[in-house]
Design a protein around this motif. Structure first.
Motif, PDB file in Angstrom:
ATOM      1  N   SER A 467      30.176  33.435  48.281  1.00  0.00           N
ATOM      2  CA  SER A 467      30.639  33.528  46.709  1.00  0.00           C
ATOM      3  C   SER A 467      31.607  34.872  46.445  1.00  0.00           C
ATOM      4  N   GLY A 468      32.384  34.753  45.506  1.00  0.00           N
ATOM      5  CA  GLY A 468      33.155  35.932  45.070  1.00  0.00           C
ATOM      6  C   GLY A 468      34.533  35.802  45.360  1.00  0.00           C
ATOM      7  N   LEU A 469      34.855  34.925  46.270  1.00  0.00           N
ATOM      8  CA  LEU A 469      36.080  34.567  46.938  1.00  0.00           C
ATOM      9  C   LEU A 469      36.877  33.751  45.925  1.00  0.00           C
ATOM     10  N   GLU A 470      37.770  34.089  45.066  1.00  0.00           N
ATOM     11  CA  GLU A 470      38.497  33.385  44.117  1.00  0.00           C
ATOM     12  C   GLU A 470      39.936  33.094  44.722  1.00  0.00           C
ATOM     13  N   ASN A 471      40.668  34.049  45.565  1.00  0.00           N
ATOM     14  CA  ASN A 471      41.869  33.862  46.023  1.00  0.00           C
ATOM     15  C   ASN A 471      41.729  34.014  47.375  1.00  0.00           C
ATOM     16  N   LEU A 472      42.535  33.473  48.335  1.00  0.00           N
ATOM     17  CA  LEU A 472      42.484  33.677  49.871  1.00  0.00           C
ATOM     18  C   LEU A 472      43.558  34.826  49.813  1.00  0.00           C
ATOM     19  N   PRO A 473      43.220  35.771  50.366  1.00  0.00           N
ATOM     20  CA  PRO A 473      44.347  36.870  50.441  1.00  0.00           C
ATOM     21  C   PRO A 473      45.456  36.467  51.228  1.00  0.00           C
ATOM     22  N   GLU A 474      46.558  37.109  50.764  1.00  0.00           N
ATOM     23  CA  GLU A 474      47.923  36.828  51.657  1.00  0.00           C
ATOM     24  C   GLU A 474      47.760  37.467  53.224  1.00  0.00           C
ATOM     25  N   SER A 475      46.964  38.164  53.529  1.00  0.00           N
ATOM     26  CA  SER A 475      46.914  38.994  54.695  1.00  0.00           C
ATOM     27  C   SER A 475      46.291  37.913  55.790  1.00  0.00           C
ATOM     28  N   VAL A 476      45.698  36.753  55.288  1.00  0.00           N
ATOM     29  CA  VAL A 476      45.503  35.679  56.193  1.00  0.00           C
ATOM     30  C   VAL A 476      46.627  35.123  56.726  1.00  0.00           C
ATOM     31  N   CYS A 477      47.849  35.106  55.871  1.00  0.00           N
ATOM     32  CA  CYS A 477      49.039  34.202  56.461  1.00  0.00           C
ATOM     33  C   CYS A 477      49.794  35.301  57.408  1.00  0.00           C
ATOM     34  N   GLU A 478      49.128  36.291  57.904  1.00  0.00           N
ATOM     35  CA  GLU A 478      49.726  37.329  58.980  1.00  0.00           C
ATOM     36  C   GLU A 478      48.988  36.809  60.514  1.00  0.00           C
ATOM     37  N   SER A 484      42.638  27.146  62.912  1.00  0.00           N
ATOM     38  CA  SER A 484      41.413  26.623  62.274  1.00  0.00           C
ATOM     39  C   SER A 484      41.074  27.491  61.081  1.00  0.00           C
ATOM     40  N   LEU A 485      41.110  27.128  59.738  1.00  0.00           N
ATOM     41  CA  LEU A 485      40.703  27.741  58.629  1.00  0.00           C
ATOM     42  C   LEU A 485      39.568  26.914  57.871  1.00  0.00           C
ATOM     43  N   ASN A 486      38.138  27.535  58.067  1.00  0.00           N
ATOM     44  CA  ASN A 486      37.300  26.663  57.413  1.00  0.00           C
ATOM     45  C   ASN A 486      36.651  27.200  56.076  1.00  0.00           C
ATOM     46  N   LEU A 487      36.834  26.687  54.993  1.00  0.00           N
ATOM     47  CA  LEU A 487      36.324  27.213  53.666  1.00  0.00           C
ATOM     48  C   LEU A 487      35.195  26.335  53.111  1.00  0.00           C
ATOM     49  N   ARG A 488      34.435  26.112  53.849  1.00  0.00           N
ATOM     50  CA  ARG A 488      33.253  25.001  53.493  1.00  0.00           C
ATOM     51  C   ARG A 488      32.370  25.799  52.490  1.00  0.00           C
ATOM     52  N   ASP A 489      32.326  25.219  51.488  1.00  0.00           N
ATOM     53  CA  ASP A 489      31.336  25.398  50.284  1.00  0.00           C
ATOM     54  C   ASP A 489      31.616  26.987  49.628  1.00  0.00           C
ATOM     55  N   CYS A 490      33.042  27.229  49.699  1.00  0.00           N
ATOM     56  CA  CYS A 490      33.397  28.344  49.123  1.00  0.00           C
ATOM     57  C   CYS A 490      33.710  27.924  47.366  1.00  0.00           C
ATOM     58  N   LEU A 491      32.705  27.822  46.747  1.00  0.00           N
ATOM     59  CA  LEU A 491      32.408  27.082  45.516  1.00  0.00           C
ATOM     60  C   LEU A 491      33.394  27.978  44.424  1.00  0.00           C
ATOM     61  N   ASP A 492      33.702  29.244  44.680  1.00  0.00           N
ATOM     62  CA  ASP A 492      34.171  30.082  43.675  1.00  0.00           C
ATOM     63  C   ASP A 492      35.895  30.053  43.985  1.00  0.00           C
ATOM     64  N   LEU A 493      36.518  29.592  44.958  1.00  0.00           N
ATOM     65  CA  LEU A 493      37.618  29.541  45.484  1.00  0.00           C
ATOM     66  C   LEU A 493      38.418  28.667  44.442  1.00  0.00           C
ATOM     67  N   LYS A 494      39.755  29.539  44.019  1.00  0.00           N
ATOM     68  CA  LYS A 494      40.635  28.661  43.008  1.00  0.00           C
ATOM     69  C   LYS A 494      41.879  28.569  43.676  1.00  0.00           C
ATOM     70  N   LYS A 495      42.294  29.461  44.399  1.00  0.00           N
ATOM     71  CA  LYS A 495      43.635  29.188  44.878  1.00  0.00           C
ATOM     72  C   LYS A 495      43.942  29.970  46.317  1.00  0.00           C
ATOM     73  N   LEU A 496      44.624  29.160  47.008  1.00  0.00           N
ATOM     74  CA  LEU A 496      45.050  29.524  48.438  1.00  0.00           C
ATOM     75  C   LEU A 496      46.306  30.564  48.517  1.00  0.00           C
ATOM     76  N   ALA A 497      46.572  31.291  49.796  1.00  0.00           N
ATOM     77  CA  ALA A 497      47.723  32.352  49.635  1.00  0.00           C
ATOM     78  C   ALA A 497      48.768  31.398  49.744  1.00  0.00           C
ATOM     79  N   VAL A 498      49.878  32.477  48.858  1.00  0.00           N
ATOM     80  CA  VAL A 498      51.213  31.758  48.862  1.00  0.00           C
ATOM     81  C   VAL A 498      51.881  31.346  50.279  1.00  0.00           C
ATOM     82  N   GLY A 499      51.507  32.495  51.182  1.00  0.00           N
ATOM     83  CA  GLY A 499      52.327  32.374  52.435  1.00  0.00           C
ATOM     84  C   GLY A 499      51.568  31.372  53.470  1.00  0.00           C
TER      85      GLY A 499
END
Length: 506
Positions: A467-478, A484-499
């Motif tokens: 919970s509380g994770l609304e935007n996936l940080p750009e640092s993940v793109c580094e 594999s990127l698993n975001l199962r049941d992250c219900l607050d997530l609204k936006k993935l990283a641009v990169g």
């Protein structure tokens, strides 16, 4: 070899015990209904081109051999068939040896008369003898599922009289398919009460009623740990015969037994199945030690974990996943997994491990795979490579103290708000991580942004129910090696990283 001072030593794999038709009927508990079901099938005189086969399938220690012995010795079976022959067909599968064993039972004089018994000459004699016999052959503990191993034997068996049958026991469902069995009977686990009856029969042999009353409550708890496996109940019951007081029985209950040399005897049926696996699949099975008991394992996520650890080597990710599917099916058909959940097309979505199998993989991977509840800043093993931590409270920073720099896998489960300092310390020190999972954590993007780029070997990032994770940080793109990127049941997530396009291996 010289540089690393390697020492050569012989590894003795457990010997497969040879079975016989002798069995104490009084010791067989909980299989009466299944015994009657199979006997009723055997007593039906089938009229078909091939000799019909019934296959008993189940994990090691579940009682396949004992049930086959019970059926073999039943007076109705001995009366109905003119010849009943039992053969242990364990690995390695030797056609000539099996054929000679059958002929030796059919007609010992014929076997003696063959001065140099080749497979061809023995099978010719068997075919000749079977024309006058309605037979039941019991092939126990069959491991081979190769057509060429059975083809010549099945041709000889066709000469038997109508009504002849074959009964097979095996740990592999693939054996039933190769034998073209019209009846495949999966053996179910025994109830807790049945396990208790088996264990108490052994443990209380020669004891007084007063002793039984003192120890029964602990004994029932120990029987429950056998989780429906009769061989485990019988083996542990034999161990308890020499344990006199409650304290000694309590030690067995408190898992001391699983860490002792006696564990080899308890796990011997599973060791046989384990050594029969190809070595790449062995390490895939061992990795399941990272899951807690009775855990629902999602098949696709498990395959991604195997990929992250490099167990499914391939240049093409798609081929790698298909290889993972094959490995999973291989383990499933050999009874290492159970309680399957399937989709509408019949494909497996998730599964669980039997508790005894789970104890077994933990026994194999002791110190390397650790699952712990961390109440204080402590960790029992310094050699841990794959760690699952349940953290009730984040009042301190247990990660910064507990973690080892050589960790390859880390799963953190907590319902609390994570400490940003602990995460920064984690990212800076655990540079060899290949699999990182946060489960049910309350995360803020800013807290996981800094330092994420240090995880240069990370293949699998899993943020489950965070919970509380609304935007996936750009640092993940580094994380350029991320597969594999698993975001199962992250219900607050609204936006993935641009990169996200940088993740060329995703």
């Amino acid at each position: 070899k010289v540089r690393f001072e390697l020492i050569q030593r012989e590894i003795k794999q457990p010997k497969r015990p040879e079975t016989t038709s002798f069995v104490d009927v009084s010791e067989l508990i909980g299989r009466d209904a299944m015994k009657e079901e199979i006997i009723s099938i055997l007593l039906c005189d089938y009229k078909c081109r091939n000799v019909p086969t019934i296959t008993l399938v189940g994990m090691g220690g579940i009682g396949k051999t004992a049930l086959a012995q019970l059926i073999y010795n039943d007076h109705r079976i001995q009366t109905h068939f003119s010849k009943t022959i039992g053969v242990c067909a364990s690995d390695p599968f030797d056609q000539t040896q099996i054929a000679r064993a059958i002929l030796g039972d059919l007609d010992p004089d014929s076997l003696i008369s063959l001065k140099t018994p080749t497979l061809q000459s023995v099978l010719s004699k068997i075919s000749e003898k079977l024309t006058r016999e309605k037979f039941l052959f019991v092939f126990d503990d069959v491991w081979t599922d190769r057509d060429q191993d059975w083809e010549t034997l099945k041709v000889a068996f066709k000469y038997g009289m109508p009504g002849s049958c074959i009964l097979v026991t095996s740990r592999k469902e693939s054996v039933a398919r190769r034998m073209e069995s019209p009846h495949v009977v999966p053996l179910q686990l025994l109830s807790e009460e049945m396990c208790w009856l088996i264990l108490s029969q052994k443990a209380f042999s020669g004891r007084s009623q007063a002793s039984r009353e003192i120890l029964e409550d602990i004994g029932r708890e120990i029987a429950n740990k056998c989780k429906g496996l009769p061989l485990a109940a019988k083996t542990i019951g034999g161990l308890l015969q020499d344990k006199q007081g409650r304290e000694e029985w309590q030690n067995v209950l408190n898992n001391v037994i699983w860490k002792s040399s006696f564990a080899h005897e308890i796990f011997s049926p599973l060791l046989l199945s384990y050594y029969d696996l190809p070595s790449p699949i062995r390490q895939c099975l061992s990795y399941c030690a990272i899951f807690p008991k009775s855990f629902t394992i999602y098949k696709d996520e498990l395959i991604q974990c195997w990929m992250a650890q490099g167990y499914l080597n391939s240049d093409d990710n798609r081929r790698t996943e298909l290889k993972g599917e094959d490995y999973f099916k291989y383990l499933a058909t050999r009874s290492f997994f159970q309680d399957f959940e399937k989709d509408t097309s019949g494909s497996i979505i998730s599964c669980k491990m039997h508790d005894m199998v789970h104890e077994f993989v933990q026994f194999l991977t002791e110190h390397r795979f650790v699952t712990e509840v961390v109440a204080r800043n402590s960790l029992s093993s310094k050699r841990v490579r794959h760690l699952r931590l349940a953290i009730p409270s984040w009042d301190a920073s247990p990660l910064s103290i507990c973690l080892r720099e050589k960790l390859r896998s880390l799963v953190v489960v907590s319902d609390g708000l994570t400490s940003g300092d602990a995460l920064q310390d984690l990212f800076s020190r655990s540079k060899l991580l290949r699999f990182l999972e946060f489960d049910r954590l309350r995360l803020r993007p800013a807290k996981i942004a800094g330092g994420m780029k240090n995880l240069i070997h990370l293949r699998y990032l899993s943020l489950i129910s965070c919970s509380g994770l609304e935007n996936l940080p750009e640092s993940v793109c580094e994380l350029i090696n991320l597969q594999s990127l698993n975001l199962r049941d992250c219900l607050d997530l609204k936006k993935l990283a641009v990169g996200m396009g940088k993740l060329i291996n995703l």
